[in-house]
Write an enzyme that holds these catalytic residues in place. Structure first.
Site, PDB file in Angstrom:
ATOM      1  N   LYS A  14      20.049  59.063   6.660  1.00 37.76           N
ATOM      2  CA  LYS A  14      19.140  57.927   6.813  1.00 37.76           C
ATOM      3  C   LYS A  14      19.244  56.979   5.622  1.00 37.76           C
ATOM      4  O   LYS A  14      19.368  55.771   5.781  1.00 37.76           O
ATOM      5  CB  LYS A  14      17.700  58.406   6.998  1.00 37.76           C
ATOM      6  CG  LYS A  14      16.699  57.275   7.191  1.00 37.76           C
ATOM      7  CD  LYS A  14      15.265  57.777   7.318  1.00 37.76           C
ATOM      8  CE  LYS A  14      15.014  58.490   8.609  1.00 37.76           C
ATOM      9  NZ  LYS A  14      13.587  58.825   8.817  1.00 37.76           N
TER      10      LYS A  14
ATOM     11  N   GLU B 266      24.467  66.147  -0.600  1.00 41.96           N
ATOM     12  CA  GLU B 266      25.498  66.941   0.056  1.00 41.96           C
ATOM     13  C   GLU B 266      26.313  66.095   1.033  1.00 41.96           C
ATOM     14  O   GLU B 266      27.556  66.176   1.071  1.00 41.96           O
ATOM     15  CB  GLU B 266      24.866  68.124   0.805  1.00 41.96           C
ATOM     16  CG  GLU B 266      24.112  69.094  -0.082  1.00 41.96           C
ATOM     17  CD  GLU B 266      22.623  68.797  -0.159  1.00 41.96           C
ATOM     18  OE1 GLU B 266      21.861  69.729  -0.402  1.00 41.96           O
ATOM     19  OE2 GLU B 266      22.239  67.610   0.028  1.00 41.96           O
TER      20      GLU B 266
ATOM     21  N   GLY C 295      13.811  64.141  10.455  1.00 43.61           N
ATOM     22  CA  GLY C 295      15.164  64.637  10.645  1.00 43.61           C
ATOM     23  C   GLY C 295      15.283  65.738  11.680  1.00 43.61           C
ATOM     24  O   GLY C 295      16.179  65.730  12.520  1.00 43.61           O
ATOM     25  N   ARG C 296      14.381  66.698  11.638  1.00 39.57           N
ATOM     26  CA  ARG C 296      14.478  67.824  12.563  1.00 39.57           C
ATOM     27  C   ARG C 296      13.986  67.473  13.964  1.00 39.57           C
ATOM     28  O   ARG C 296      14.044  68.314  14.865  1.00 39.57           O
ATOM     29  CB  ARG C 296      13.723  69.024  12.003  1.00 39.57           C
ATOM     30  CG  ARG C 296      12.252  68.764  11.703  1.00 39.57           C
ATOM     31  CD  ARG C 296      11.665  69.896  10.867  1.00 39.57           C
ATOM     32  NE  ARG C 296      10.299  69.632  10.437  1.00 39.57           N
ATOM     33  CZ  ARG C 296       9.973  68.928   9.367  1.00 39.57           C
ATOM     34  NH1 ARG C 296      10.931  68.362   8.644  1.00 39.57           N
ATOM     35  NH2 ARG C 296       8.716  68.750   9.028  1.00 39.57           N
TER      36      ARG C 296
ATOM     37  N   GLU D 260      10.568  74.566   8.689  1.00 44.48           N
ATOM     38  CA  GLU D 260      10.379  73.384   7.857  1.00 44.48           C
ATOM     39  C   GLU D 260       9.109  72.651   8.262  1.00 44.48           C
ATOM     40  O   GLU D 260       8.457  72.029   7.431  1.00 44.48           O
ATOM     41  CB  GLU D 260      11.592  72.460   7.961  1.00 44.48           C
ATOM     42  CG  GLU D 260      11.656  71.410   6.852  1.00 44.48           C
ATOM     43  CD  GLU D 260      12.994  70.694   6.798  1.00 44.48           C
ATOM     44  OE1 GLU D 260      13.847  71.084   5.975  1.00 44.48           O
ATOM     45  OE2 GLU D 260      13.182  69.747   7.585  1.00 44.48           O
TER      46      GLU D 260
ATOM     47  N   HIS E 167      23.006  95.404  20.159  1.00 42.77           N
ATOM     48  CA  HIS E 167      23.808  96.362  19.404  1.00 42.77           C
ATOM     49  C   HIS E 167      23.735  96.075  17.909  1.00 42.77           C
ATOM     50  O   HIS E 167      24.619  96.479  17.152  1.00 42.77           O
ATOM     51  CB  HIS E 167      25.249  96.323  19.897  1.00 42.77           C
ATOM     52  CG  HIS E 167      25.392  96.734  21.332  1.00 42.77           C
ATOM     53  ND1 HIS E 167      25.649  98.031  21.719  1.00 42.77           N
ATOM     54  CD2 HIS E 167      25.260  96.021  22.475  1.00 42.77           C
ATOM     55  CE1 HIS E 167      25.698  98.097  23.036  1.00 42.77           C
ATOM     56  NE2 HIS E 167      25.460  96.896  23.521  1.00 42.77           N
TER      57      HIS E 167
ATOM     58  N   LYS F 138      16.316  70.263  -5.201  1.00 39.33           N
ATOM     59  CA  LYS F 138      17.222  69.116  -5.324  1.00 39.33           C
ATOM     60  C   LYS F 138      17.104  68.471  -6.701  1.00 39.33           C
ATOM     61  O   LYS F 138      18.104  68.123  -7.338  1.00 39.33           O
ATOM     62  CB  LYS F 138      16.903  68.074  -4.251  1.00 39.33           C
ATOM     63  CG  LYS F 138      17.247  68.473  -2.827  1.00 39.33           C
ATOM     64  CD  LYS F 138      16.893  67.330  -1.890  1.00 39.33           C
ATOM     65  CE  LYS F 138      17.223  67.636  -0.456  1.00 39.33           C
ATOM     66  NZ  LYS F 138      16.875  66.508   0.443  1.00 39.33           N
TER      67      LYS F 138
END
Length: 550
Positions: free
Chosen positions: A214, A220, A276-277, A362, A393, A513
């Site tokens: 954004k 990153e 964002g999510r 979050e 399993h 951060k």
């Protein structure tokens, strides 16, 4: 909101409805699901909802009709209806950032009206969707050419968090509908291995990068984007003009995008009222639209919108997200469950649990209420899971016979997208068997009746009484995926309203951060690190390892 309602919001864990649920949990505690089903022949049919293409069987939860009545009273006391209306009305329900959270506008039809600060945002949304569709048609048809004149064969999405988890989940979920002559990869981790492996076998002159950030400053994402630009320019002898044909941006920072070398016409925007999510159906979903095409993307949006309408309008007792959210509160706050396993019996949904981890944890991993005071009760549980039957399993042993109570959401589809012999019947048999086994278990007498030696009986007993939901859908389509994602989005909002927390901010990601920005120059320089003794020692150790001095 009235003063009484506001005060109730601030003290929900001390409210009459909360107290009634605590008393009810104590009363219900000794009763096993075996007893509840034996005493109520119609329980399995009655405690279920069939709506918006989803059949939800919630009868295997440790509940009675009284539990549901009390949970609905709790929702009323928490002013859930008012909060839903506020979100759909564009109010600034993201309190700590003073923003609306109007992701429902991202999938609204063209004639809908959703207002933020008095302005209808739907025309803006569709203007971006139309630009996305035009771009995707050019790439998919081969009309968009790379700098060397070749069509695009590879698409790499560079993002992190919601700019990665949503697109990669959607791509995997809808791979059946994707263009098989286009390859899609996703780079998120700042670890250079992620980028190196994503590009190792690709030709730069056939590769398109989508940089999703954004602000166009995410550390990153921009580190990976700069490596992608260097990789591309190296293939074209350093010709800077190549960037414009091999990069597009999903961002709102025009200056930073153009400085990077991407034309403003190749930037697709979104808005600060989209978290964002909650953004996979915005321009963040550009890679999804490239993979499945605009028509399928719009079908996914229609699925989202159908669940939005259901959540906004259906009575709470027949409302899928509301009931799932309230059952989550019941298991978390009154039965002491600290985690929830999401178990899709559909290989295409293998990334769905990871996507839900961000969406739920979050959003609701908060310790203070909207007014900044301590919340006073447990909030978001830990979400995790794997597709069936793999998990059977692996970790199902702990769910069945461990000491922790782990509610489960089973997700299954009546039809396979890849019918192959008896595979799907076996898959469905397993999901139904697991929910039955978790609920009813196997008693010591039943184990003995099988001829088990007495010393082995305790090892083969299944206590049962493990709660679960089962969600059944016809088949995994783009619309079905949109419906499922919106179901969990609104379930998260329901729980946040009960706990009186803000599900739309994420201040918890900031401190790490900030510290990382301080540590970067300390790792590469000679200055003495200025942290605690542990961090200082680790920085010195990292310096030595990089210099080969250990």
């Amino acid at each position: 909101m009235s003063g009484v309602a506001q005060e109730q919001l601030h003290s929900i864990s001390r409210s009459a409805a909360w107290g009634a649920l605590e008393a009810h949990a104590r009363e219900l505690g000794p009763h096993h699901l075996r007893e509840l089903f034996a005493a109520d022949a119609g329980r399995g049919e009655r405690l279920a909802i069939d709506a918006i293409g989803i059949y939800l069987d919630y009868s295997k939860n440790r509940i009675t009709d009284e539990t549901i009545r009390l949970l609905l009273a709790l929702a009323e006391e928490a002013s859930l209806r008012e909060r839903i209306d506020a979100m759909f009305g564009g109010d600034k329900v993201n309190v700590s950032e003073d923003r609306a959270a109007l992701h429902v506008a991202l999938r609204a039809p063209r004639n809908a009206v959703f207002r933020v600060d008095g302005d209808n945002v739907v025309p803006e949304v569709h203007a971006v969707l139309d630009r996305m569709a035009g771009f995707c048609d050019r790439v998919r048809s081969g009309a968009w050419r790379g700098h060397g004149g070749k069509p695009i064969r590879n698409v790499i999405n560079i993002g992190i968090g919601g700019s990665d988890l949503g697109p990669v989940m959607a791509y995997e979920a809808l791979r059946h509908y994707s263009r098989r002559d286009l390859r899609f990869r996703f780079v998120s981790n700042v670890d250079g291995t992620d980028f190196a492996e994503a590009t190792r076998d690709l030709a730069a002159d056939e590769t398109l990068f989508i940089v999703a950030s954004k602000t166009f400053t995410t550390q990153e994402t921009m580190t990976n984007a700069r490596s992608a630009r260097d990789w591309t320019l190296a293939a074209f002898g350093g010709e800077a003009s190549a960037v414009a044909r091999h990069f597009v941006a999903v961002s709102t920072n025009t200056d930073a995008v153009t400085a990077f070398g991407i034309a403003a016409d190749h930037m697709f925007g979104f808005w600060d009222w989209v978290g964002g999510r909650y953004s996979m159906d915005s321009a963040i979903g550009l890679s999804t639209m490239l993979a499945i095409g605009p028509d399928h993307f719009h079908a996914m949006l229609a699925g989202f919108h159908a669940m939005d309408e259901h959540f906004h309008g259906a009575p709470f007792e027949a409302n899928l997200p509301v009931l799932m959210g309230l059952l989550g509160v019941w298991n978390n706050n009154f039965l002491g469950a600290r985690t929830l396993a999401v178990l899709p019996y559909e290989q295409y949904l293998k990334r769905f649990p990871a996507y839900l981890q961000q969406l739920t944890m979050e959003s609701n991993g908060k310790r203070v209420r909207l007014d900044g005071r301590p919340v006073g009760c447990e909030t978001g549980p830990i979400y995790w899971g794997e597709p069936g039957t793999n998990g059977q399993h692996s970790f199902y042993q702990l769910i069945h016979q461990g000491t922790r109570l782990i509610p489960c959401d089973f997700i299954a589809f009546g039809e396979s997208l890849n019918p192959l012999g008896a595979h799907h019947e076996l898959l469905l048999a397993n999901v139904l068997a697991q929910s039955e086994a978790l609920a009813f278990g196997k008693t010591a007498d039943e184990v003995r009746a099988e001829g088990t030696p007495e010393e082995l009986v305790p090892h083969r007993v299944f206590e049962g009484n493990r709660p679960s939901n089962t969600l059944l859908l016809e088949r995994l389509t783009p619309a079905a995926l949109g419906t499922l994602v919106a179901l969990y989005e609104h379930s998260v909002f329901t729980q946040a309203t009960i706990w009186n927390i803000d599900p739309f901010d994420q201040w918890g990601v900031e401190l790490g951060k900030q510290l990382a920005r301080r540590i970067v120059p300390e790792l590469s320089g000679d200055a003495a690190p200025a942290h605690d003794s542990s961090t200082n020692a680790l920085i010195r150790r990292c310096r030595a390892l990089r210099a080969g001095r250990t």
